[in-house]
Design a protein around this motif. Structure first.
Motif, PDB file in Angstrom:
ATOM      1  N   GLY A 124      56.234  54.069  44.717  1.00 42.95           N
ATOM      2  CA  GLY A 124      56.487  53.504  43.410  1.00 42.95           C
ATOM      3  C   GLY A 124      57.445  52.290  43.778  1.00 42.95           C
ATOM      4  N   ALA A 125      57.769  51.988  44.912  1.00 41.35           N
ATOM      5  CA  ALA A 125      58.965  51.119  45.099  1.00 41.35           C
ATOM      6  C   ALA A 125      59.053  49.800  44.440  1.00 41.35           C
ATOM      7  N   LEU A 126      57.837  49.451  43.785  1.00 38.35           N
ATOM      8  CA  LEU A 126      57.810  48.017  43.104  1.00 38.35           C
ATOM      9  C   LEU A 126      57.725  48.267  41.634  1.00 38.35           C
ATOM     10  N   ILE A 127      57.739  49.494  41.262  1.00 37.86           N
ATOM     11  CA  ILE A 127      57.462  49.472  39.897  1.00 37.86           C
ATOM     12  C   ILE A 127      58.717  49.056  38.937  1.00 37.86           C
ATOM     13  N   GLY A 128      58.345  48.332  38.178  1.00 40.61           N
ATOM     14  CA  GLY A 128      59.489  47.568  37.199  1.00 40.61           C
ATOM     15  C   GLY A 128      59.737  46.347  37.752  1.00 40.61           C
ATOM     16  N   LYS A 129      59.575  45.906  38.890  1.00 32.92           N
ATOM     17  CA  LYS A 129      59.964  44.535  39.310  1.00 32.92           C
ATOM     18  C   LYS A 129      59.020  43.424  38.863  1.00 32.92           C
ATOM     19  N   PRO A 130      59.774  42.299  38.342  1.00 27.43           N
ATOM     20  CA  PRO A 130      58.946  41.344  37.663  1.00 27.43           C
ATOM     21  C   PRO A 130      58.326  40.528  38.741  1.00 27.43           C
ATOM     22  N   ALA A 131      56.987  39.809  38.446  1.00 26.94           N
ATOM     23  CA  ALA A 131      56.253  39.087  39.747  1.00 26.94           C
ATOM     24  C   ALA A 131      55.253  37.853  38.873  1.00 26.94           C
ATOM     25  N   CYS A 132      55.389  36.849  39.587  1.00 18.55           N
ATOM     26  CA  CYS A 132      54.381  35.922  39.110  1.00 18.55           C
ATOM     27  C   CYS A 132      53.442  35.566  40.326  1.00 18.55           C
ATOM     28  N   VAL A 133      52.457  34.818  39.686  1.00 23.22           N
ATOM     29  CA  VAL A 133      51.317  34.087  40.855  1.00 23.22           C
ATOM     30  C   VAL A 133      50.995  32.681  40.772  1.00 23.22           C
ATOM     31  N   PHE A 134      50.926  32.133  41.920  1.00 25.69           N
ATOM     32  CA  PHE A 134      50.707  30.648  41.912  1.00 25.69           C
ATOM     33  C   PHE A 134      49.352  30.377  42.738  1.00 25.69           C
ATOM     34  N   THR A 135      48.534  29.304  42.578  1.00 25.71           N
ATOM     35  CA  THR A 135      47.507  29.056  43.521  1.00 25.71           C
ATOM     36  C   THR A 135      47.222  27.653  43.606  1.00 25.71           C
ATOM     37  N   SER A 136      46.367  27.213  44.610  1.00 27.85           N
ATOM     38  CA  SER A 136      46.037  25.773  44.565  1.00 27.85           C
ATOM     39  C   SER A 136      44.540  25.950  45.097  1.00 27.85           C
ATOM     40  N   THR A 137      43.654  24.998  44.087  1.00 28.61           N
ATOM     41  CA  THR A 137      42.401  25.210  44.226  1.00 28.61           C
ATOM     42  C   THR A 137      41.698  23.824  44.419  1.00 28.61           C
ATOM     43  N   GLY A 138      40.407  23.781  45.056  1.00 31.95           N
ATOM     44  CA  GLY A 138      39.818  22.255  45.238  1.00 31.95           C
ATOM     45  C   GLY A 138      39.505  21.541  43.814  1.00 31.95           C
ATOM     46  N   SER A 139      38.791  22.405  43.065  1.00 33.23           N
ATOM     47  CA  SER A 139      38.336  21.671  41.850  1.00 33.23           C
ATOM     48  C   SER A 139      38.884  22.279  40.557  1.00 33.23           C
ATOM     49  N   MET A 140      38.695  21.378  39.723  1.00 34.33           N
ATOM     50  CA  MET A 140      39.474  21.919  38.144  1.00 34.33           C
ATOM     51  C   MET A 140      38.616  23.208  37.876  1.00 34.33           C
ATOM     52  N   HIS A 141      37.515  23.523  37.895  1.00 36.06           N
ATOM     53  CA  HIS A 141      36.776  24.570  37.411  1.00 36.06           C
ATOM     54  C   HIS A 141      36.073  25.523  38.332  1.00 36.06           C
ATOM     55  N   GLY A 142      36.794  25.506  39.606  1.00 33.76           N
ATOM     56  CA  GLY A 142      36.249  26.270  40.736  1.00 33.76           C
ATOM     57  C   GLY A 142      37.053  27.715  40.910  1.00 33.76           C
ATOM     58  N   GLY A 143      37.624  27.893  39.902  1.00 36.99           N
ATOM     59  CA  GLY A 143      38.273  29.410  40.062  1.00 36.99           C
ATOM     60  C   GLY A 143      39.770  29.549  39.868  1.00 36.99           C
ATOM     61  N   ASN A 144      40.352  28.517  39.522  1.00 37.96           N
ATOM     62  CA  ASN A 144      41.753  28.169  39.507  1.00 37.96           C
ATOM     63  C   ASN A 144      42.451  29.368  38.666  1.00 37.96           C
ATOM     64  N   GLU A 145      41.741  29.847  37.407  1.00 40.71           N
ATOM     65  CA  GLU A 145      42.508  30.848  36.743  1.00 40.71           C
ATOM     66  C   GLU A 145      42.008  32.032  37.258  1.00 40.71           C
ATOM     67  N   THR A 146      40.798  32.169  37.624  1.00 41.64           N
ATOM     68  CA  THR A 146      40.218  33.383  38.110  1.00 41.64           C
ATOM     69  C   THR A 146      41.175  33.853  39.346  1.00 41.64           C
ATOM     70  N   THR A 147      41.389  33.003  40.362  1.00 37.69           N
ATOM     71  CA  THR A 147      42.496  33.749  41.353  1.00 37.69           C
ATOM     72  C   THR A 147      43.871  33.937  40.856  1.00 37.69           C
TER      73      THR A 147
END
Ligand SMILES: Cc1cc2nc3c(=O)[nH]c(=O)nc-3n(C[C@H](O)[C@H](O)[C@H](O)COP(=O)(O)O)c2cc1C
Length: 196
Positions: A100-123
């Motif tokens: 449980g070492a990471l419980i309660g720690k904040p996290a965020c995510v970021f990505t780079s995608t080839g096309s506008m609707h090619g999975g940007n948000e699903t990633t």
């Protein structure tokens, strides 16, 4: 000083550039950024990467996750999902999960995608899942970030993103840049609030 782990994988350099912008935001939010990457994986099981990369950021160790007050996790989009090297690393964190070492720690995510609707948000959304299994608290981007409503390329409430184009030739736009920095700053400020 509280440290935030900015952990990314990048093949072409776009996600690496985003990681540097997120780190800038982390530092403007009052924390120190620790930038780490993960090695490539290979279908050839005998292929090995050197333990220390010959260039670029150091490879992440499990202790980085444990020591840092928060995590920004970045990966290119691969078939609508995170890249295998990042998933491979996350699969090695089961020992931390058991403790449980990471419980309660904040996290965020970021990505780079080839096309506008090619999975940007699903990633972005699917990158959150293992972090939620770890009990981390997800930090996104609120619409008080005016750029979120005006961007013509990347940038989502789920995290920072970049659209690189079919030829990977689009530079990170001013709006995408602003949102990377805003996300890093928000993550750092959240980590500091949680620690106080
Ligand atoms: C195997 C593979 C799968 C990919 N899958 C997608 C995809 O599903 N959707 C998309 O828009 N781009 C896809 N791309 C393009 C990458 O997401 C894009 O080039 C990204 O900006 C690379 O980031 P990097 O420069 O940090 O490596 C794929 C690229 C590769 C090599």
């Amino acid at each position: 000083m509280a440290e935030i782990l900015v952990l990314y994988y990048s093949q072409g350099g776009a996600v690496r550039e985003m990681a540097q912008l997120i780190a800038r935001g982390v530092e403007s939010g009052g924390a120190k950024a620790r930038i780490r990457t993960v090695p490539k994986v290979s279908a050839n099981c005998e292929a090995t990467e050197p333990e220390i990369p010959t260039k670029g950021d150091p490879y992440v160790e499990l202790s980085d996750l444990q020591e840092c007050a928060g995590l920004a996790l970045g990966s290119p989009t691969r078939f609508g999902n995170m890249a295998a090297p990042m998933k491979y690393f996350l699969d090695s964190t089961v020992g931390l999960w058991l403790k449980g070492a990471l419980i309660g720690k904040p996290a965020c995510v970021f990505t780079s995608t080839g096309s506008m609707h090619g999975g940007n948000e699903t990633t972005l959304l699917t990158m959150m899942l293992p972090l939620m299994h770890h009990g981390m608290l997800m930090v996104g981007l609120p619409y008080s970030e005016a750029t979120l409503s005006t961007t013509q390329s990347g940038g989502t409430p789920y995290g920072a993103s970049h659209i690189g184009g079919a030829m990977d030739d689009k530079p990170i736009s001013d709006d995408e840049r602003k949102l990377c920095i805003a996300l890093g700053k928000r993550l750092a400020e959240t980590a500091l609030k949680l620690a106080s």
